[in-house]
Design an enzyme around this catalytic site. Structure first.
Site, PDB file in Angstrom:
ATOM      1  N   SER A  88       0.844  -1.182   0.000  1.00  0.00           N
ATOM      2  CA  SER A  88       0.000   0.000   0.000  1.00  0.00           C
ATOM      3  C   SER A  88       0.894   1.253   0.000  1.00  0.00           C
ATOM      4  CB  SER A  88      -0.879  -0.009   1.245  1.00  0.00           C
ATOM      5  OG  SER A  88      -1.641   1.151   1.277  1.00  0.00           O
ATOM      6  N   GLY A  89       0.639   2.139  -0.920  1.00  0.00           N
ATOM      7  CA  GLY A  89       1.411   3.375  -0.983  1.00  0.00           C
ATOM      8  C   GLY A  89       2.682   3.260  -1.812  1.00  0.00           C
TER       9      GLY A  89
ATOM     10  N   ASN B 139      -0.878   5.513   3.189  1.00  0.00           N
ATOM     11  CA  ASN B 139      -0.996   6.192   1.906  1.00  0.00           C
ATOM     12  C   ASN B 139      -2.142   7.199   1.987  1.00  0.00           C
ATOM     13  OD1 ASN B 139      -1.374   6.931  -0.734  1.00  0.00           O
ATOM     14  ND2 ASN B 139      -1.607   4.847  -1.541  1.00  0.00           N
TER      15      ASN B 139
ATOM     16  N   GLU C 147      -0.942  -5.260   3.068  1.00  0.00           N
ATOM     17  CA  GLU C 147      -1.059  -4.389   4.248  1.00  0.00           C
ATOM     18  C   GLU C 147      -0.701  -5.111   5.534  1.00  0.00           C
ATOM     19  OE1 GLU C 147      -4.412  -1.021   3.140  1.00  0.00           O
ATOM     20  OE2 GLU C 147      -4.974  -2.662   4.452  1.00  0.00           O
TER      21      GLU C 147
HETATM   22  N1  LIG Z   1       5.308   7.934  -9.986  1.00  0.00           N
HETATM   23  C1  LIG Z   1       5.059   8.724  -8.969  1.00  0.00           C
HETATM   24  N2  LIG Z   1       5.502   9.983  -8.987  1.00  0.00           N
HETATM   25  C2  LIG Z   1       5.250  10.821  -7.981  1.00  0.00           C
HETATM   26  N3  LIG Z   1       4.571  10.464  -6.874  1.00  0.00           N
HETATM   27  C3  LIG Z   1       4.100   9.215  -6.786  1.00  0.00           C
HETATM   28  C4  LIG Z   1       4.316   8.285  -7.833  1.00  0.00           C
HETATM   29  N4  LIG Z   1       3.734   7.123  -7.485  1.00  0.00           N
HETATM   30  C5  LIG Z   1       3.181   7.323  -6.292  1.00  0.00           C
HETATM   31  N5  LIG Z   1       3.395   8.573  -5.853  1.00  0.00           N
HETATM   32  C6  LIG Z   1       2.943   9.182  -4.588  1.00  0.00           C
HETATM   33  O1  LIG Z   1       2.658   8.121  -3.716  1.00  0.00           O
HETATM   34  C7  LIG Z   1       1.312   8.150  -3.320  1.00  0.00           C
HETATM   35  C8  LIG Z   1       0.778   6.751  -3.201  1.00  0.00           C
HETATM   36  O2  LIG Z   1       0.740   6.171  -4.461  1.00  0.00           O
HETATM   37  P1  LIG Z   1      -0.422   5.190  -4.878  1.00  0.00           P
HETATM   38  O3  LIG Z   1      -0.284   4.963  -6.314  1.00  0.00           O
HETATM   39  O4  LIG Z   1      -1.722   5.705  -4.399  1.00  0.00           O
HETATM   40  O5  LIG Z   1      -0.067   3.902  -4.077  1.00  0.00           O
HETATM   41  P2  LIG Z   1      -0.780   2.502  -4.081  1.00  0.00           P
HETATM   42  O6  LIG Z   1      -1.888   2.566  -5.056  1.00  0.00           O
HETATM   43  O7  LIG Z   1       0.264   1.543  -4.423  1.00  0.00           O
HETATM   44  O8  LIG Z   1      -1.269   2.308  -2.728  1.00  0.00           O
HETATM   45  C9  LIG Z   1       0.604   8.954  -4.356  1.00  0.00           C
HETATM   46  O9  LIG Z   1      -0.510   9.582  -3.851  1.00  0.00           O
HETATM   47  C10 LIG Z   1       1.661   9.947  -4.785  1.00  0.00           C
HETATM   48  O10 LIG Z   1       1.716  11.009  -3.869  1.00  0.00           O
HETATM   49 MG   LIG Z   2      -3.809   2.383  -4.785  1.00  0.00          MG
END
Ligand SMILES: Nc1ncnc2c1ncn2[C@@H]1O[C@H](COP(=O)(O)OP(=O)(O)O)[C@@H](O)[C@H]1O
Ligand SMILES: [Mg+2]
Length: 1181
Positions: A110-111, A161, A393
């Site tokens: 996650s995150g 996240n 998680e």
């Molecule tokens: N490629 C990226 N570039 C910049 N920030 C990113 C990137 N990937 C993720 N983030 C940051 O990390 C946070 C969590 O990413 P997210 O894709 O929501 O995670 P997951 O879906 O794996 O839980 C995002 O809200 C963003 O702030």
């Molecule tokens: Mg996600």
């Protein structure tokens, strides 16, 4: 292909190794170090062959601009630095190239960046997929709009996240055969609905509640009682209302916009907001304990408002919250139904249950609504699916939700292992490929531990516990503890007091048993169902489609049943597609852009099995494909398997593969043949083959384009020729009609000269070139003298007028006649002191012309009778044409009188007579003492011959194309039309009677046609030939020498003179070739010619006989020609003549129709005939 860094996504230097299959040491530490090095350099993407490792940068790196996106289009993976766009590009191109559906599986904690990666993939595919039709653009926009919409309703701020996906999502974009997106479908997995009613400290409810509470419109504030998120327990209890970097107000606007894009109507949006408000208000329902220890609603206003929102009776809401309907069962049969009051805890749980149920159903409704909007507009052939699921998680307190989430992650890891490690190695065995076995951890045992039925896994134990102790959650938890004991045989499972630990592939997670069975049971209370079913709102009823009367004995599926089923369906679906993997890594727990926590990353590197991944890749083959598909794709690359794009191999597909690989010079250690598939070791080999294939098509396309351009040029040329011919024919046709009008005006009362009826004679009008542009031309000087300003000359010709002499009778003297729309002028040309001078002799308005008087004989003498001024007595070769013009200009008023004695007013207005007598001995017209003597001409009433009078075929059988060729023939003889004779006068125009045979030309007599003309015109020596045209450019056409003389007897041919060299413009097998000589073109018999090897200078050759091209064939049956037409026809005729005159009149002498030269006539198509006519001369005295 070499990487082109200059146009790449980034110009900055890459550090570390960007494809870790190239790592020199394959250890977890080496991988960790490489990722760290790259992370600190801002290079978050790294490959393990076709698997993309992505480390969350937690900052905007500026690597998702449209320019960067564009730079990845049509590039293979190794051409540019690793990027999520490259994965999307690969999936998209593979789908098109191999006609296979694709999926991108994104996994990670996650995150770690899964959702961000999924969005980038969708953005990329929307950007590069073709199709600009409105429905395709609409689908693309909708697909992109699903992101803000579903994030608002399905994501929440967690400790891990800020935008944590609290549901799983598999979005498939569907494409038609042309690779255009035609639809999309979302499959939704297990929303974490427990979040609606409560969150752990510092987490939040789903984003939408904060967006709504913070930014609701006044309308919603008033009608749904909405105020800030602090006003509702469901949004405020966890103590987190705002999240850094999240702008709820802006996001709410995006959510509404997304709803609009998807087509969710205003009414539907109202209903959605109504449900959200109801949930918020439900959270504010408080209970108090009454004297019996049962709960009661503390504030009835709240429940009354909820009843209003749900459109149900307030008592029903009250009843559904503080009591539960129970039904006894005896021996499997239904017993009595009674109501049980609920204690405080039960009432709160019931209230929360209703809120969760409404939100869960609302979310499903939204997904279904989105799917309806994105339904495929056309037949979908393939799809690209993007899986973005909640990540693995581990919390301090983990419950049923975490178990489900982690179970789904185990399943995804299974797919990864199945496809990249296990099945890959199994395939090598099956295909009898030599390889090195690699050890790896297969997490199937953990999947089995959770989902197996026998021995019962964790889910089975939960289901059993629900079934046995359904009434009391605590008893059920106890029952679960007992049943989980059966799982203890697994070394991945440990059971403690009230907890159990599962050793997941990604780490050990301890789950708390209390509350688990209840969450698993996840049953919609019958009271809640009844409540919603009783609603007056169609929308609410639609959220609960269940039938109240359904058999309640059958155990409804539990939450674990549902997640297990959908996870297995998902796996089956993913297995049908070609997968691409993105493995996301979280560098730290603090969302820090600079912190790279070695232990955290190392842990992920281990459980993701990156080492094994690299080893298997190294030992194995990057690409494999069935023989058939490989041959289908690459058969073009071998001359043995393809000819001109066709597959020609007659052997089997396997041998064809070998042939292709050999013919493309692939080293033998780069590939192996399996039993059904060909295996290629390095991806570079396959890219090489792809680029060869691309080149093949490029060359083909080039060839096809060239052929097409040639074809189009040919077509255009031919079209231009036809158009030219048609224009010329149309113009000529008008002029022929005009001439026929002349025949009609003569009315059969005057004998005809042979020239007059010559088939190529048309009424050209301006024989002196008075309309010519040149300043120093004779035509211009005549114009000046005539004083007609810029009035166009309709008719001009050399004439003779009777010039009185002192004491002697008048004699004919040469003059120039010019007729304009308004005037008829006679200009005298005189040489005064060696200089040619022009002066006006007489000028009369056309309106003053009464009539024209002529003799009944073939002579050209005409008396122009004028009102109250001396008549004009002229001898004009083109008297019929003059008559026709004047008739036309006067709208038919001026007509002809015929008499052998004509009375006219002389200069002194004295009546004088001009007599005409026949004298067969007189070879030419003679004028002696006002008596004109003339031999007999063609009988009066002889009509002009036109092209249409000539037989359509031709004696020589000249090919059909001949006519076209003649019409485009350059006006080679034009220079002679008004060429000067020795006296500075324009050459007298010759004529040739086409119907008469022409004597064969003799060398030196100026060409066959001239010779023929001389014979006809009574032995007059031919006029000197026109000066030769300027030397032609070096011949590009073959040249042939004439072996024999050949005379053009039929028009359109080129006379040949033995020994002369002719240029052949067109050869064909009809026996007639298109030849050219001195600018004249015509058909020549090919068997009269022999090829000439050495080119000769044209200039030295004597000028050729003029070629008289045949005018375009005319249609018969003109009303104009038909002199006996009725009054209507005559009127029509008059009108068309008037139109013609008007059209010609409207031409400015200095503009409009292009003039080639002083001598060149104004209308090329017409003048060609005039020139041809005037090549020959008829002399008169
Ligand atoms: N490629 C990226 N570039 C910049 N920030 C990113 C990137 N990937 C993720 N983030 C940051 O990390 C946070 C969590 O990413 P997210 O894709 O929501 O995670 P997951 O879906 O794996 O839980 C995002 O809200 C963003 O702030
Ligand atoms: Mg996600």
């Amino acid at each position: 292909m070499r990487a082109d860094w200059s146009e790449g996504a980034t110009k900055k230097k890459q550090v570390g190794i960007w494809d870790m299959t190239m790592l020199s040491k394959i250890t977890n530490d080496a991988i960790n170090d490489n990722l760290k090095q790259r992370f600190h350099n801002g290079d978050i993407y790294t490959y393990i062959s076709n698997v993309l490792i992505s480390v969350n940068p937690f900052k905007d790196l500026g690597i998702y601009t449209p320019q960067v996106l564009k730079s990845y289009e049509n590039k293979n993976r190794m051409e540019l630095p690793p990027h999520v766009y490259a994965v999307a590009e690969g999936a998209f191109r593979n789908m098109i190239a191999y006609n296979e559906s694709q999926c991108v599986i994104i996994s990670g904690e996650s995150g770690a960046g899964k959702t961000e990666a999924a969005k980038k993939i969708m953005e990329y595919i929307a950007a590069v997929s073709s199709g600009s039709s409105s429905s395709i653009v609409e689908i693309k926009e909708m697909v992109l709009a699903t992101n803000p919409l579903l994030e608002s309703f399905g994501c929440a701020k967690t400790l891990r996240n800020n935008n944590s996906s609290r549901h799983g999502k598999y979005l498939e974009i569907q494409f038609n055969a042309g690779g255009e997106p035609v639809g999309a479908v979302i499959t939704n997995y297990l929303l974490e609905k427990g979040r609606v009613v409560g969150q752990i400290r510092n987490e939040r409810n789903f984003h939408i509640f904060y967006q709504f509470a913070k930014a609701a419109s006044q309308k919603y504030r008033d009608s749904y009682g909405i105020s800030g998120p602090e006003s509702y327990l469901y949004t405020s209890a966890a103590g987190c209302l705002d999240v850094p970097n999240i702008d709820d107000v802006k996001d709410y606007a995006d959510t509404l916009k997304a709803m609009d894009v998807i087509g969710i109507t205003a009414t539907e949006q109202d209903e959605i907001h109504r449900m959200l408000a109801t949930i918020l208000w439900l959270g504010n329902v408080q209970f108090v304990e009454n004297n019996e220890g049962n709960s009661e609603v503390k504030d009835a206003d709240v429940t009354n408002f909820i009843a209003y929102m749900l459109e149900v009776a307030p008592e029903m809401v009250n009843k559904a919250l503080v009591s539960r309907t129970m039904e006894t069962s005896r021996g499997g049969r239904r017993g009595s139904v009674y109501e049980v009051p609920l204690n405080l805890a039960q009432a709160q749980s019931t209230r929360d249950g209703l809120a969760k149920a409404i939100y869960d159903r609302l979310f499903d409704w939204i997904v279904a609504r989105v799917n309806k909007a994105m339904q495929a507009r056309a037949e979908a052939k393939h799809a690209i699916g993007v899986l973005d699921i909640y990540g693995f998680e581990i919390f301090e307190q983990n419950s049923f939700e975490q178990l489900c989430i982690n179970y789904v992650n185990e399943k995804l890891q299974q797919i990864f292992i199945e496809l990249t490690l296990k099945s890959e190695q199994e395939e090598y065995v099956r295909e009898r490929i030599k390889w090195e076995p690699i050890d790896y951890f297969n997490n199937k045992v953990v999947c089995d531990l959770i989902e197996a039925k026998r021995p019962p896994g964790v889910f089975a134990a939960m289901n059993d516990a629900c079934a046995t102790a359904h009434a009391d959650p605590k008893a059920a938890d106890q029952s679960l503890s007992q049943r989980l004991g059966a799982c203890s045989h697994s070394k991945h499972f440990e059971l403690y007091d009230g907890n159990f630990t599962v050793k997941h592939y990604a780490g050990d997670v301890t789950y708390a048993i209390p509350g688990m069975t209840d969450k698993n049971k996840d049953q919609l209370l019958r009271d809640h169902l009844e409540l919603c079913k009783s609603s007056g709102s169609q929308f609410l009823q639609g959220l609960f489609p269940e039938d109240l009367a359904q058999d309640s004995k059958k155990r409804p599926p539990t939450a674990s049943d549902r997640i297990k089923q959908s996870a297995n369906e998902l796996v089956a679906k993913l297995m049908q597609s070609q997968p691409s993997y993105i493995r996301t890594i979280k560098p730290n727990e603090n969302k820090s852009p600079s912190e790279f926590h070695d232990q955290r990353v190392l842990h992920q590197v281990k459980y993701l099995g990156l080492c094994e991944n690299i080893r298997v890749r190294r030992a194995g083959f990057a690409y494999r494909q069935t023989f058939d598909k490989f041959v289908e794709r690459f058969y073009l690359l071998s001359a043995r398997t393809s000819y001109a794009g066709d597959f020609i191999w007659t052997g089997d597909s396997k041998s064809a593969c070998v042939q292709i690989l050999k013919d493309t010079d692939i080293a033998s250690d780069g590939w192996q043949m399996g039993t059904t598939k060909v295996f290629i070791r390095q991806p570079e080999i396959i890219w090489g083959l792809e680029s060869q294939r691309e080149r093949y098509w490029h060359n083909m396309a080039h060839r096809i384009q060239a052929a097409w351009r040639r074809h189009m040029a040919f077509k255009n040329r031919k079209a231009a020729t036809i158009q030219r011919a048609w224009r010329s024919k149309r113009q000529a046709f008008e002029l022929v009609k005009f001439r026929e009008k002349g025949d009609e005006l003569l009315g059969g009362k005057k004998e005809r000269r042979t020239f007059s009826i010559c088939s190529l004679r048309v009424f050209n009008g301006d024989y002196l070139g008075v309309n010519s542009r040149g300043k120093q031309t004779r035509g211009h000087l005549v114009r000046e003298a005539a004083g007609i300003g810029s009035e166009p000359a309709l008719f001009s010709s050399r004439i003779e007028t009777l010039v009185p002499r002192a004491m002697r009778s008048a004699i004919p003297m040469p003059r120039q006649l010019v007729v304009t729309r308004d005037h008829i002028c006679i200009v005298e040309e005189r040489v005064v002191e060696g200089l040619l001078q022009h002066m006006l002799s007489s000028k009369a308005p056309v309106s003053s012309v009464r009539d024209l008087a002529m003799s009944p004989y073939q002579d050209g003498w005409t008396v122009v009778h004028l009102e109250s001024q001396p008549d004009l007595v002229i001898n004009c070769e083109f008297k019929t044409e003059l008559l026709t013009w004047l008739h036309s200009l006067s709208q038919g008023r001026i007509r002809m009188q015929v008499n052998s004695t004509i009375t006219y007013n002389n200069k002194n207005m004295k009546q004088t007579q001009l007599k005409f007598v026949k004298n067969e001995g007189a070879k030419r017209t003679s004028f002696v003492k006002k008596t004109v003597q003339i031999c007999s001409g063609l009988p009066a009433g002889t009509r002009s011959k036109t092209a249409r009078d000539r037989p359509r075929g031709n004696a020589g059988g000249a090919p059909r194309q001949q006519q076209q060729q003649q019409r485009v023939q350059p006006a080679g003889a034009a220079t002679r039309v008004n060429g000067n004779n020795a006296h500075g006068y324009p050459q007298q125009q010759q004529q040739q009677q086409w119907s008469q045979p022409v004597a064969a030309p003799r060398p030196g007599d100026g060409g066959g046609a001239q010779g023929g003309a001389a014979a006809v015109s009574g032995g007059r020596p031919p006029m000197p030939p026109a000066p030769p045209p300027p030397p032609a450019a070096a011949p590009q056409h073959p040249r042939h020498k004439a072996l024999f003389d050949f005379a053009d007897t039929n028009g359109g041919m080129l006379s040949l003179e033995a020994g002369r060299i002719y240029t052949i413009l067109e050869r064909n097998d009809t026996g007639w070739w298109l030849g050219s000589f001195n600018g004249a073109e015509g058909w020549v018999p090919s068997n009269y010619l022999s090829p000439e090897p050495e080119p000769e200078e044209r200039a030295r050759q004597s000028p050729a006989a003029p070629v008289l091209p045949r005018p375009p064939a005319m249609r018969n049956g003109s009303a104009a020609r038909n002199g006996s037409g009725g009054a209507a026809a005559a009127n029509e005729e008059r009108n068309s003549m008037a139109q013609l005159a008007a059209a010609l009149t409207s031409r400015s002498p200095n503009g409009g129709t292009p003039h080639q030269s002083a001598n060149a006539p104004p209308r090329p198509a017409v003048n060609r005939y005039a020139q041809e006519d005037s090549d020959e001369e008829e002399a008169w005295e």
